[in-house]
Design a protein around this motif. Structure first.
Motif, PDB file in Angstrom:
ATOM      1  N   ILE A 246      12.339 -23.933  -6.782  1.00 40.29           N
ATOM      2  CA  ILE A 246      13.142 -22.727  -6.532  1.00 40.29           C
ATOM      3  C   ILE A 246      12.336 -21.709  -5.734  1.00 40.29           C
ATOM      4  O   ILE A 246      12.832 -21.107  -4.784  1.00 40.29           O
ATOM      5  N   ILE A 247      11.061 -21.529  -6.113  1.00 40.19           N
ATOM      6  CA  ILE A 247      10.192 -20.576  -5.423  1.00 40.19           C
ATOM      7  C   ILE A 247       9.358 -21.336  -4.395  1.00 40.19           C
ATOM      8  O   ILE A 247       8.539 -22.184  -4.749  1.00 40.19           O
ATOM      9  N   LYS A 248       9.566 -21.050  -3.128  1.00 38.59           N
ATOM     10  CA  LYS A 248       8.843 -21.757  -2.070  1.00 38.59           C
ATOM     11  C   LYS A 248       7.396 -21.304  -1.972  1.00 38.59           C
ATOM     12  O   LYS A 248       6.492 -22.096  -1.755  1.00 38.59           O
ATOM     13  N   SER A 249       7.183 -19.998  -2.101  1.00 35.98           N
ATOM     14  CA  SER A 249       5.821 -19.460  -2.060  1.00 35.98           C
ATOM     15  C   SER A 249       5.810 -18.099  -2.733  1.00 35.98           C
ATOM     16  O   SER A 249       6.802 -17.378  -2.713  1.00 35.98           O
ATOM     17  N   ALA A 250       4.679 -17.769  -3.347  1.00 32.27           N
ATOM     18  CA  ALA A 250       4.558 -16.483  -4.028  1.00 32.27           C
ATOM     19  C   ALA A 250       3.099 -16.052  -4.036  1.00 32.27           C
ATOM     20  O   ALA A 250       2.187 -16.893  -4.001  1.00 32.27           O
ATOM     21  N   TYR A 251       2.880 -14.727  -4.076  1.00 34.29           N
ATOM     22  CA  TYR A 251       1.521 -14.197  -3.987  1.00 34.29           C
ATOM     23  C   TYR A 251       1.369 -12.975  -4.880  1.00 34.29           C
ATOM     24  O   TYR A 251       2.322 -12.218  -5.118  1.00 34.29           O
ATOM     25  N   PHE A 252       0.123 -12.793  -5.376  1.00 30.24           N
ATOM     26  CA  PHE A 252      -0.279 -11.547  -6.023  1.00 30.24           C
ATOM     27  C   PHE A 252      -1.096 -10.755  -5.005  1.00 30.24           C
ATOM     28  O   PHE A 252      -1.919 -11.328  -4.284  1.00 30.24           O
ATOM     29  N   GLY A 253      -0.899  -9.445  -4.963  1.00 28.66           N
ATOM     30  CA  GLY A 253      -1.702  -8.651  -4.049  1.00 28.66           C
ATOM     31  C   GLY A 253      -1.735  -7.191  -4.435  1.00 28.66           C
ATOM     32  O   GLY A 253      -0.930  -6.722  -5.244  1.00 28.66           O
ATOM     33  N   LEU A 254      -2.680  -6.456  -3.855  1.00 28.58           N
ATOM     34  CA  LEU A 254      -2.800  -5.015  -4.057  1.00 28.58           C
ATOM     35  C   LEU A 254      -2.398  -4.297  -2.779  1.00 28.58           C
ATOM     36  O   LEU A 254      -2.703  -4.752  -1.678  1.00 28.58           O
ATOM     37  N   ILE A 255      -1.735  -3.164  -2.940  1.00 28.45           N
ATOM     38  CA  ILE A 255      -1.261  -2.428  -1.781  1.00 28.45           C
ATOM     39  C   ILE A 255      -1.515  -0.941  -1.980  1.00 28.45           C
ATOM     40  O   ILE A 255      -1.439  -0.431  -3.107  1.00 28.45           O
ATOM     41  N   LYS A 256      -1.855  -0.252  -0.916  1.00 24.53           N
ATOM     42  CA  LYS A 256      -2.064   1.193  -0.990  1.00 24.53           C
ATOM     43  C   LYS A 256      -0.713   1.904  -1.095  1.00 24.53           C
ATOM     44  O   LYS A 256       0.299   1.417  -0.598  1.00 24.53           O
ATOM     45  N   LEU A 257      -0.739   3.062  -1.720  1.00 24.35           N
ATOM     46  CA  LEU A 257       0.494   3.798  -1.958  1.00 24.35           C
ATOM     47  C   LEU A 257       1.223   4.132  -0.662  1.00 24.35           C
ATOM     48  O   LEU A 257       2.444   3.994  -0.572  1.00 24.35           O
ATOM     49  N   GLU A 258       0.466   4.527   0.370  1.00 22.13           N
ATOM     50  CA  GLU A 258       1.129   4.892   1.627  1.00 22.13           C
ATOM     51  C   GLU A 258       1.817   3.694   2.271  1.00 22.13           C
ATOM     52  O   GLU A 258       2.856   3.846   2.932  1.00 22.13           O
ATOM     53  N   ASP A 259       1.249   2.470   2.073  1.00 20.63           N
ATOM     54  CA  ASP A 259       1.893   1.271   2.605  1.00 20.63           C
ATOM     55  C   ASP A 259       3.128   0.910   1.785  1.00 20.63           C
ATOM     56  O   ASP A 259       4.134   0.430   2.325  1.00 20.63           O
ATOM     57  N   LEU A 260       3.057   1.152   0.482  1.00 18.53           N
ATOM     58  CA  LEU A 260       4.225   0.912  -0.367  1.00 18.53           C
ATOM     59  C   LEU A 260       5.375   1.833   0.046  1.00 18.53           C
ATOM     60  O   LEU A 260       6.542   1.422   0.069  1.00 18.53           O
ATOM     61  N   LEU A 261       5.043   3.067   0.391  1.00 13.36           N
ATOM     62  CA  LEU A 261       6.085   4.011   0.805  1.00 13.36           C
ATOM     63  C   LEU A 261       6.800   3.535   2.061  1.00 13.36           C
ATOM     64  O   LEU A 261       7.990   3.780   2.239  1.00 13.36           O
ATOM     65  N   ASP A 262       6.093   2.829   2.936  1.00 14.73           N
ATOM     66  CA  ASP A 262       6.735   2.266   4.134  1.00 14.73           C
ATOM     67  C   ASP A 262       7.712   1.159   3.757  1.00 14.73           C
ATOM     68  O   ASP A 262       8.714   0.945   4.442  1.00 14.73           O
ATOM     69  N   ILE A 263       7.406   0.432   2.684  1.00 10.76           N
ATOM     70  CA  ILE A 263       8.310  -0.611   2.208  1.00 10.76           C
ATOM     71  C   ILE A 263       9.557   0.016   1.583  1.00 10.76           C
ATOM     72  O   ILE A 263      10.679  -0.450   1.774  1.00 10.76           O
ATOM     73  N   LEU A 264       9.348   1.117   0.853  1.00 11.26           N
ATOM     74  CA  LEU A 264      10.442   1.745   0.117  1.00 11.26           C
ATOM     75  C   LEU A 264      11.342   2.603   0.994  1.00 11.26           C
ATOM     76  O   LEU A 264      12.541   2.717   0.725  1.00 11.26           O
ATOM     77  N   THR A 265      10.765   3.218   2.034  1.00 14.00           N
ATOM     78  CA  THR A 265      11.510   4.231   2.780  1.00 14.00           C
ATOM     79  C   THR A 265      11.475   3.966   4.278  1.00 14.00           C
ATOM     80  O   THR A 265      10.698   3.156   4.774  1.00 14.00           O
ATOM     81  N   GLU A 266      12.336   4.684   4.976  1.00 16.77           N
ATOM     82  CA  GLU A 266      12.318   4.676   6.435  1.00 16.77           C
ATOM     83  C   GLU A 266      12.649   6.082   6.914  1.00 16.77           C
ATOM     84  O   GLU A 266      13.252   6.876   6.196  1.00 16.77           O
ATOM     85  N   GLU A 267      12.233   6.381   8.121  1.00 17.46           N
ATOM     86  CA  GLU A 267      12.472   7.715   8.664  1.00 17.46           C
ATOM     87  C   GLU A 267      13.687   7.686   9.585  1.00 17.46           C
ATOM     88  O   GLU A 267      13.750   6.917  10.540  1.00 17.46           O
ATOM     89  N   ILE A 268      14.665   8.538   9.295  1.00 15.58           N
ATOM     90  CA  ILE A 268      15.865   8.667  10.115  1.00 15.58           C
ATOM     91  C   ILE A 268      16.080  10.146  10.392  1.00 15.58           C
ATOM     92  O   ILE A 268      16.190  10.955   9.470  1.00 15.58           O
ATOM     93  N   ASP A 269      16.122  10.490  11.677  1.00 14.69           N
ATOM     94  CA  ASP A 269      16.293  11.889  12.097  1.00 14.69           C
ATOM     95  C   ASP A 269      15.268  12.801  11.429  1.00 14.69           C
ATOM     96  O   ASP A 269      15.599  13.901  10.969  1.00 14.69           O
ATOM     97  N   GLY A 270      14.033  12.327  11.343  1.00 13.18           N
ATOM     98  CA  GLY A 270      12.965  13.150  10.801  1.00 13.18           C
ATOM     99  C   GLY A 270      12.949  13.255   9.294  1.00 13.18           C
ATOM    100  O   GLY A 270      12.151  13.997   8.719  1.00 13.18           O
TER     101      GLY A 270
END
Length: 584
Positions: A246-270
C-alpha cells in the motif's frame, strides 16, 4: 427579452465552456455567457481566496442585487450561511476571525468607473445595519449584523475583500500612474466611505481588479497539481518496507519551521493563507486554540513562549501523504499532498505566524476513532466504484479532499463526506431541516446515527445519487432554483413517494436498505427521476400555500424549522391514508 451575451475572447470563452461541463449546466441556461461568467468567476475566487473546500459559487449568488454579484462570509475560514452557523462556530471557540468577500463581474473590456462606483456603493449599503437596503441580500445582511453583535469575540476587526472582474487587457491599481483619474477618484472615495464606518481592519481591506491576465493565472493555479519543494534539515531516514504494497515509499525527517510554513501556506496578493485542501478536514476540523481545547492552547503557549526551543522535542510530528514523493539528498518534492496527522499542530503554527519565536498531546478524538472512520469511508469509496461498474452511472465518493483533482471528472459527480452526511441525514433520517449550513454542526447532530454498519451502504449511495439528481434539477430549472432551500426536503419527499413508510426514519437499518433499492431504480432513470423530483416539488409548494405563505423568499428560515418537516410529513401521511380509503 433579455440580451444574451457572448464572450468573444477565445480562451476565456473556453474556460466558461469548461465550467459549464464541469457543473453540467444545461444548454439553454448556458446560452447567456455573461451569467455563466459570473458563476465561473465566483467559483474561481472561492477556489483561490477561501480555505473552505465545501464553499460553492451557488452559495454566493445574489440574484438582481444592486452592484453586487457575489457575497461570502467566513468565520475562522468556514463559510457561514446564517445565524445558526455563526453560533455553532462561536460556541466552540473563544475568538473568531472574520472575512467578508464581495464580487462584481462584467464582460466589458474595461474597468468601468460607473460600475466600480455602483459596486462600492452596493457594499456600503450592505453594511447599513439600521435596515436592509438590498432585499436580495437580506439573509447575508442579517448574518453580518448578528456577527457584529458578537464583536467581543473578534480576534481582529473583520477583513473586507472586494473583487471586481472585467475582460480588461490591463490590471489597474490605485497606485498606477496611468490609471484613469476619474476611476481613481471613485475607488478612493468609495473605500474611504467604507473605512469611515470603522468596522473593518484597514490593513486587511482591499479592492482587487481582475483582468484577462489574472483570470488566466487564477484558472491555471486552480487546475495545476498541488506541488511543493523544500529542504530537510538532514537526509531523511527511509521507513521500513511495507509488505502489503500500500505504501510505496516513506521517510522520517526533520524540517525547519520556516520550511514547514512554506508547506502549510502560500502568498496571494501579499497575504499568507493556508493552502486549500491540504488537511483531511472532512474527517476532523481544526478544533481551535481556545479555552475549550487546552491541548491546543498549551501548544500555542509552548510555541510562542520562553520555552519555544523545546517545541520540536515535545511535539510528536506531522504525517504527510502524497501521490508522488521525490527525495534527492536533503531536497524533497511532494505532489498532491495532504496532512493526515498534525492538523492541530499545523493550524496552531499558522495561528502563531505573526508572533512565532521559533506538546502534541492527544485531543479528545482518539486515534482509533479516526482510523475506524477512515475504514468506513474507504468501504463507501469502494462501494461507489462497484456501483459505477454495475450500473454504468458515474458517481465518485471523495474520501480525501480533492483526491480526483487531476482526473477528468465533472465536479457535480463527486460526492464528498460533508454532502454525503447531509444527503443521508435528510433522506433517510428525516432531518432535512438540520442539514443546511455548517457541516460540523450537522455531523455533531447526527453522530452515532451514521456509518454504524458497514454492511448497509446502499442508503448512502442512493442518497448521494438522489442529491446529484436534485442538485442538477435545481441548477438548471428556474422553478427549482427559486426553491433551492427546499432541496433537502425534496429528497425526503421522494423517499416517501416511492416507499410505503408509515412513520419517520430514525436509523440506517435493513428497512432503509430495502427502501434505498426501490429509490435507486427510479433515480437511475433520467425521465422517471425528473418526474419524481417535479412531483415532490409540487407537493412542497402545495404545503407552502397551505401554510399561508405567498412568497417563500420572505421566510428564509422556513426550511430550517423542524415544524416544516413535521407538517410536510403529516400532509404526506394524510394523502397516503386518503388514497387507501382510510381517510376522507
Amino acid at each position: 427579452m433579455a440580451v444574451v451575451t457572448t464572450i468573444k475572447h477565445p480562451m476565456i470563452s473556453g474556460y466558461v465552456k469548461g465550467f459549464v461541463d464541469k457543473y453540467e449546466i444545461s444548454k439553454s441556461k448556458a446560452k447567456n455567457e455573461h451569467n455563466i461568467f459570473e458563476m465561473f468567476i465566483n467559483d474561481l475566487i472561492l477556489s483561490t481566496y477561501s480555505n473552505d473546500p465545501n464553499a460553492s459559487y451557488e452559495d454566493m449568488e445574489t440574484g438582481t442585487a444592486f452592484g453586487i454579484d457575489g457575497v461570502a462570509i467566513f468565520i475562522n475560514d468556514k463559510l457561514v450561511e446564517g445565524v445558526e452557523d455563526v453560533d455553532y462556530i462561536c460556541n466552540s471557540t473563544r475568538k473568531i476571525e472574520m472575512k467578508f468577500l464581495f464580487t462584481q463581474t462584467k464582460t466589458s473590456q474595461k474597468f468601468d468607473r460607473t460600475e466600480v462606483r455602483d459596486f462600492l456603493q452596493g457594499v456600503n449599503r450592505f453594511f447599513n445595519f439600521e435596515y436592509c437596503e438590498i432585499p436580495e441580500l437580506k439573509n447575508s445582511w442579517e448574518t453580518a449584523k448578528y456577527i457584529y453583535e458578537l464583536s467581543t469575540k473578534f480576534k481582529n476587526d473583520p477583513a473586507l475583500k472586494l473583487y471586481y472582474t472585467a475582460l480588461a487587457p490591463k490590471k489597474v491599481t490605485v497606485k498606477d500612474d496611468d490609471i484613469d483619474p476619474h476611476l481613481k477618484s471613485e475607488i478612493i472615495a468609495g473605500l474611504d466611505i467604507l473605512k469611515q464606518k470603522y468596522i473593518f481592519d484597514e490593513d486587511n481591506m482591499s479592492l482587487n481588479f481582475i483582468g484577462l491576465k489574472e483570470i488566466r493565472e487564477l484558472h491555471q493555479k486552480e487546475n495545476n497539481q498541488s506541488e511543493i519543494k523544500f529542504n530537510l534539515d538532514k537526509q531523511p531516514v527511509p521507513y521500513p518496507k511495507d509488505n502489503t504494497g500500500i505504501i510505496k515509499s516513506a521517510y522520517f525527517g526533520l524540517i525547519k519551521l520556516e520550511d514547514l510554513l512554506d508547506i502549510l501556506t502560500e502568498e496571494i496578493d501579499g497575504e499568507r493563507i493556508l493552502r486549500k485542501g491540504i488537511f483531511e478536514d472532512n474527517i476532523r476540523d481544526y478544533l481551535g486554540a481556545n479555552e475549550k481545547f487546552d491541548v491546543n492552547l498549551d501548544m500555542k503557549k509552548g510555541l510562542t513562549g520562553t520555552d519555544a526551543h523545546l517545541f520540536g522535542l515535545l511535539n510528536n510530528g506531522i504525517t504527510i501523504i502524497a501521490d508522488e514523493v521525490h527525495i534527492i539528498s536533503t531536497e524533497a518534492s511532494l505532489v498532491n499532498y495532504q496532512i493526515v496527522n498534525g492538523c492541530q499542530t499545523s493550524n496552531v503554527i499558522f495561528e502563531s505566524l505573526k508572533d512565532i519565536k521559533a506538546t502534541n498531546s492527544q485531543t479528545a478524538l482518539k486515534p482509533e476513532q479516526l482510523l475506524a472512520l477512515r475504514d468506513e469511508q474507504k468501504s463507501l469509496e469502494e462501494y461507489y466504484a462497484a456501483k459505477r461498474n454495475q450500473n454504468k452511472f458515474a458517481l465518485y465518493y471523495e474520501r480525501r479532499t480533492e483526491q480526483y483533482r487531476n482526473e477528468s471528472i465533472q465536479k457535480t459527480k463527486i460526492i464528498n463526506i460533508p454532502f454525503q452526511i447531509k444527503a443521508t441525514s435528510a433522506m433517510f433520517l428525516d432531518l432535512p431541516h438540520e442539514v443546511s449550513g455548517q457541516y460540523g454542526k450537522v455531523e455533531q447532530k447526527t453522530r452515532g446515527k451514521l456509518f454504524t454498519d458497514s454492511s448497509l451502504l446502499n442508503p448512502y449511495y442512493v442518497s448521494g445519487l438522489t442529491w446529484y439528481r436534485v442538485e442538477a434539477f435545481i441548477r438548471n430549472n428556474e422553478e427549482g432554483k427559486k426553491h433551492r432551500r427546499a432541496r433537502w426536503h425534496i429528497m425526503m419527499v421522494i423517499k416517501y413517494l416511492i416507499s410505503d413508510l408509515k412513520k419517520p426514519s430514525v436509523i440506517i437499518d435493513k428497512n432503509a436498505e430495502k427502501i434505498s433499492e426501490e429509490v435507486e431504480k427510479v433515480m437511475l432513470d433520467d425521465a422517471k427521476s425528473l418526474e419524481l423530483i417535479e412531483c415532490a416539488l409540487r407537493l412542497i409548494k402545495e404545503f407552502i400555500v397551505n401554510e399561508g405563505i405567498s412568497d417563500i423568499s420572505e421566510d428564509r428560515k422556513f426550511f430550517e424549522r423542524k415544524e416544516t418537516t413535521t407538517g410536510l410529513f403529516e400532509m404526506l401521511e394524510k394523502r397516503t391514508l386518503a388514497s387507501q380509503g382510510i381517510l376522507t
